[in-house]
Design a protein around this motif. Structure first.
Motif, PDB file in Angstrom:
ATOM      1  N   UNK A   5      -2.673   5.699  -8.430  1.00 27.95           N
ATOM      2  CA  UNK A   5      -4.331   5.929  -7.978  1.00 27.95           C
ATOM      3  C   UNK A   5      -4.015   6.575  -6.856  1.00 27.95           C
ATOM      4  N   UNK A   6      -4.077   8.875  -7.843  1.00 29.16           N
ATOM      5  CA  UNK A   6      -4.505   9.190  -6.059  1.00 29.16           C
ATOM      6  C   UNK A   6      -6.042  10.232  -5.903  1.00 29.16           C
ATOM      7  N   UNK A   7      -6.897   9.781  -5.190  1.00 29.04           N
ATOM      8  CA  UNK A   7      -7.269  10.520  -5.493  1.00 29.04           C
ATOM      9  C   UNK A   7      -8.341  11.585  -4.218  1.00 29.04           C
ATOM     10  N   UNK A   8      -9.089  12.483  -4.518  1.00 26.61           N
ATOM     11  CA  UNK A   8      -9.571  13.563  -3.382  1.00 26.61           C
ATOM     12  C   UNK A   8     -11.478  13.415  -3.770  1.00 26.61           C
ATOM     13  N   UNK A   9     -12.162  12.715  -2.869  1.00 27.39           N
ATOM     14  CA  UNK A   9     -13.190  13.043  -3.299  1.00 27.39           C
ATOM     15  C   UNK A   9     -13.545  13.015  -1.769  1.00 27.39           C
ATOM     16  N   UNK A  10     -14.626  13.827  -1.543  1.00 30.54           N
ATOM     17  CA  UNK A  10     -15.393  14.456  -0.232  1.00 30.54           C
ATOM     18  C   UNK A  10     -16.587  13.283  -0.433  1.00 30.54           C
ATOM     19  N   UNK A  11     -17.510  13.517  -1.245  1.00 26.28           N
ATOM     20  CA  UNK A  11     -18.352  12.126  -1.191  1.00 26.28           C
ATOM     21  C   UNK A  11     -18.425  10.336  -1.932  1.00 26.28           C
ATOM     22  N   UNK A  12     -17.685  10.574  -3.011  1.00 30.43           N
ATOM     23  CA  UNK A  12     -17.466   9.119  -2.805  1.00 30.43           C
ATOM     24  C   UNK A  12     -17.083   9.050  -4.312  1.00 30.43           C
ATOM     25  N   UNK A  13     -17.982  10.108  -4.967  1.00 28.64           N
ATOM     26  CA  UNK A  13     -17.793   9.566  -6.031  1.00 28.64           C
ATOM     27  C   UNK A  13     -16.850   9.788  -7.000  1.00 28.64           C
ATOM     28  N   UNK A  14     -15.688  10.745  -6.811  1.00 32.02           N
ATOM     29  CA  UNK A  14     -14.500  10.265  -7.490  1.00 32.02           C
ATOM     30  C   UNK A  14     -13.818   8.954  -6.637  1.00 32.02           C
ATOM     31  N   UNK A  15     -14.062   9.320  -5.837  1.00 28.93           N
ATOM     32  CA  UNK A  15     -13.417   7.659  -4.633  1.00 28.93           C
ATOM     33  C   UNK A  15     -13.938   5.883  -5.399  1.00 28.93           C
ATOM     34  N   UNK A  16     -15.425   6.177  -5.674  1.00 32.78           N
ATOM     35  CA  UNK A  16     -15.559   5.609  -6.561  1.00 32.78           C
ATOM     36  C   UNK A  16     -14.629   4.982  -7.725  1.00 32.78           C
ATOM     37  N   UNK A  17     -14.825   6.014  -8.412  1.00 41.02           N
ATOM     38  CA  UNK A  17     -14.476   5.832 -10.030  1.00 41.02           C
ATOM     39  C   UNK A  17     -13.216   5.476  -9.926  1.00 41.02           C
ATOM     40  N   UNK A  18     -12.175   5.940  -8.624  1.00 41.00           N
ATOM     41  CA  UNK A  18     -10.917   5.467  -8.335  1.00 41.00           C
ATOM     42  C   UNK A  18     -10.655   4.076  -8.299  1.00 41.00           C
ATOM     43  N   UNK A  19     -11.406   3.739  -7.642  1.00 46.19           N
ATOM     44  CA  UNK A  19     -11.719   2.009  -7.329  1.00 46.19           C
ATOM     45  C   UNK A  19     -11.818   1.267  -9.047  1.00 46.19           C
TER      46      UNK A  19
END
Ligand SMILES: Cc1cc2nc3c(=O)[nH]c(=O)nc-3n(C[C@H](O)[C@H](O)[C@H](O)COP(=O)(O)O)c2cc1C
Length: 149
Positions: A5-19
């Motif tokens: 799972x690779x993600x690009x996220x500036x404010x953390x929202x997509x990062x949270x979904x990835x996790x």
């Protein structure tokens, strides 16, 4: 079954979904690696994995601009080695913008062109994971079923 799972996220929202996706897949017995695009190299990125999920938020106004870290990776996307592999995309976005989660469509098209097998229509989430848990978890379960089919 190894999943990247690779993600690009500036404010953390997509990062949270990835996790959240990574944790749920791990609980289902999949061997999952979650990687920030800022720490990823395009060359051979998917080597050794059976499937890959790509998450990226959008930052344009008139047209889709991908999140900065993912955009750097995307410049050399031809080299990721995704041909013949299962893949899917996801993002957090804001539906008040014209191209809601627009990066999802751009990445999906590119993946198809590179010979990836798109498992499910991309997941587009309004805001963060906490506001859309059921949608994210349901999508994740469909991906898990696709991977285990
Ligand atoms: C200047 C600007 C442009 C944006 N463009 C879009 C867009 O085109 N589509 C969209 O869905 N969201 C857009 N957004 C909203 C962000 O993508 C959204 O806040 C997202 O949750 C950020 O995810 P991240 O924290 O993973 O980077 C934009 C936000 C800003 C400030």
């Amino acid at each position: 079954m190894k999943v990247l799972i690779v993600y690009g996220s500036t404010t953390g929202n997509t990062a949270g979904i990835a996790e959240a996706l990574g944790a749920r897949m791990g609980n289902a017995g999949l061997d999952v690696t979650v990687l920030n695009a800022a720490d990823a190299t395009a060359e051979g990125l998917c080597n050794g994995y059976d499937a890959a999920l790509f998450g990226c938020s959008a930052w344009g106004t008139d047209e889709v601009e991908m999140q900065d870290d993912f955009n750097t990776l995307f410049e050399n996307f031809d080299a990721i080695g995704v041909d013949g592999k299962k893949a899917a995309c996801f993002a957090s976005g804001d539906s008040s913008f014209e191209h809601f989660c627009g990066a999802v469509d751009v990445i999906e098209n590119r993946l198809s062109g590179l010979g990836a097998v798109i498992m499910e229509e991309g997941l587009k989430v309004e805001g963060d994971y906490d506001g859309s848990r059921d949608d994210v978890d349901g999508w994740c379960d469909r991906i898990i079923a696709d991977l285990q089919a």
